[in-house]
Enzyme design. Structure first.
Site, mmCIF file in Angstrom:
data_model
loop_
_atom_site.group_PDB
_atom_site.id
_atom_site.type_symbol
_atom_site.label_atom_id
_atom_site.label_comp_id
_atom_site.label_asym_id
_atom_site.label_seq_id
_atom_site.Cartn_x
_atom_site.Cartn_y
_atom_site.Cartn_z
ATOM 1 N N ASN A 108 -7.743 -3.400 13.982
ATOM 2 C CA ASN A 108 -9.109 -3.702 13.529
ATOM 3 C C ASN A 108 -9.138 -4.873 12.531
ATOM 4 O O ASN A 108 -10.158 -5.135 11.915
ATOM 5 C CB ASN A 108 -9.762 -2.453 12.906
ATOM 6 C CG ASN A 108 -9.015 -1.956 11.675
ATOM 7 O OD1 ASN A 108 -8.055 -2.590 11.229
ATOM 8 N ND2 ASN A 108 -9.451 -0.842 11.119
ATOM 9 N N GLU A 163 -9.692 -2.175 5.078
ATOM 10 C CA GLU A 163 -10.372 -1.946 6.345
ATOM 11 C C GLU A 163 -11.588 -2.870 6.448
ATOM 12 O O GLU A 163 -12.040 -3.428 5.437
ATOM 13 C CB GLU A 163 -10.822 -0.478 6.414
ATOM 14 C CG GLU A 163 -9.682 0.539 6.248
ATOM 15 C CD GLU A 163 -8.782 0.666 7.478
ATOM 16 O OE1 GLU A 163 -8.793 -0.226 8.357
ATOM 17 O OE2 GLU A 163 -8.051 1.669 7.561
ATOM 18 N N ASP A 191 0.812 -1.211 0.000
ATOM 19 C CA ASP A 191 0.000 0.000 0.000
ATOM 20 C C ASP A 191 0.848 1.264 0.000
ATOM 21 O O ASP A 191 2.070 1.216 0.166
ATOM 22 C CB ASP A 191 -0.963 -0.005 1.208
ATOM 23 C CG ASP A 191 -0.284 -0.424 2.509
ATOM 24 O OD1 ASP A 191 0.961 -0.414 2.561
ATOM 25 O OD2 ASP A 191 -1.004 -0.755 3.469
#
Ligand code: PGA
Length: 237
Positions: free
Chosen positions: A136, A143, A67
């Site tokens: 998370n 995400e 990323d």
């Protein structure tokens, strides 16, 4: 998934280096996926030491990072290009033109994602991919809620990820709101995956990844379906 339990970050980095070196050495033209973050830093130091000692070479390696932030120049110390140059590429015998990160400055970010994804496919997919995990459950910047079929795409970063990452920036408002990330579909095509999980703050998410439901709400849970994933962790399980 295979779990390698280690005592601390040093041992984690040692084991991770071993697997990495094995991947680099056994292939004629290794196509390697790379992660940034705090977790792999010591591994990159060890790889640098090994390369400088002549024990391993990156000469024929092609790399693709997971990323990159949108809008940061390569010279910005918070860009992942800067991180990779500083922590690894500038110190080993890799050919810079063989190192790829999504270009967060491209005029057309969607098009850039497609070009990046197609380049991985063209190389025959990743032979070996290093992953970290967010609190998370994100891998790359995928995400919670990201489709398991996703290819490299533009993401809006969640507030929690921006807050966690703001420790590297002067202030929270300096953290970009968008990034480009390899998709979960792209990640799952890697032939071998090594997930590094360091520190007990990640115990809860690691338990979900290992034993919980496979759900897009926990992106890394998709790794339960991957045929060749090793998790190296010092987390108390
Ligand atoms: P960390 O980041 O290695 O800095 O914990 C991992 C991630 O957020 O993917």
């Amino acid at each position: 998934m295979k779990i390698v339990k280690v005592k601390n970050n040093e041992e984690l980095s040692e084991k991770a280096t071993e697997l990495f070196v094995h991947a680099l050495s056994r292939l004629e033209k290794p196509v390697i996926g790379l992660a940034t973050g705090s977790t792999p830093e010591r591994m990159y130091e060890k790889l640098t030491e090994k390369c400088q000692a002549g024990d391993v070479s990156f000469k024929n390696a092609v790399t693709f990072n997971l990323d990159e932030y949108a809008g940061l120049t390569a010279g910005n110390p918070n860009s992942y290009r800067f991180y990779m140059d500083e922590k690894l590429f500038n110190h080993v015998d890799i050919q810079k033109e063989n190192t790829h990160l999504p270009n967060g400055l491209a005029d057309d970010l969607q098009k850039e994602c497609k070009i990046f994804d197609d380049s991985i496919t063209k190389e025959g997919n990743l032979d070996f991919l290093v992953l970290g995990i967010g609190l998370n459950g994100h891998i790359g910047f995928n995400e919670p809620g990201t489709s398991f079929d996703s290819r490299t795409h533009v993401v809006e970063l969640t507030e929690s990820t921006r807050e966690v990452n703001s420790r590297f920036f002067d202030s929270l408002d300096k953290v970009p709101t968008e990034a480009l990330t390899m998709g979960l579909g792209t990640i799952m095509e890697a032939k071998e995956i090594m997930l590094l999980v360091q520190g007990d703050k990640k115990a809860e998410i690691l338990k979900k990844v290992l034993h919980g439901e496979i759900t897009e709400e926990v992106p890394a849970s998709i790794l339960q379906r991957h045929p060749n994933t090793t998790i190296i962790t010092d987390v108390t399980l």
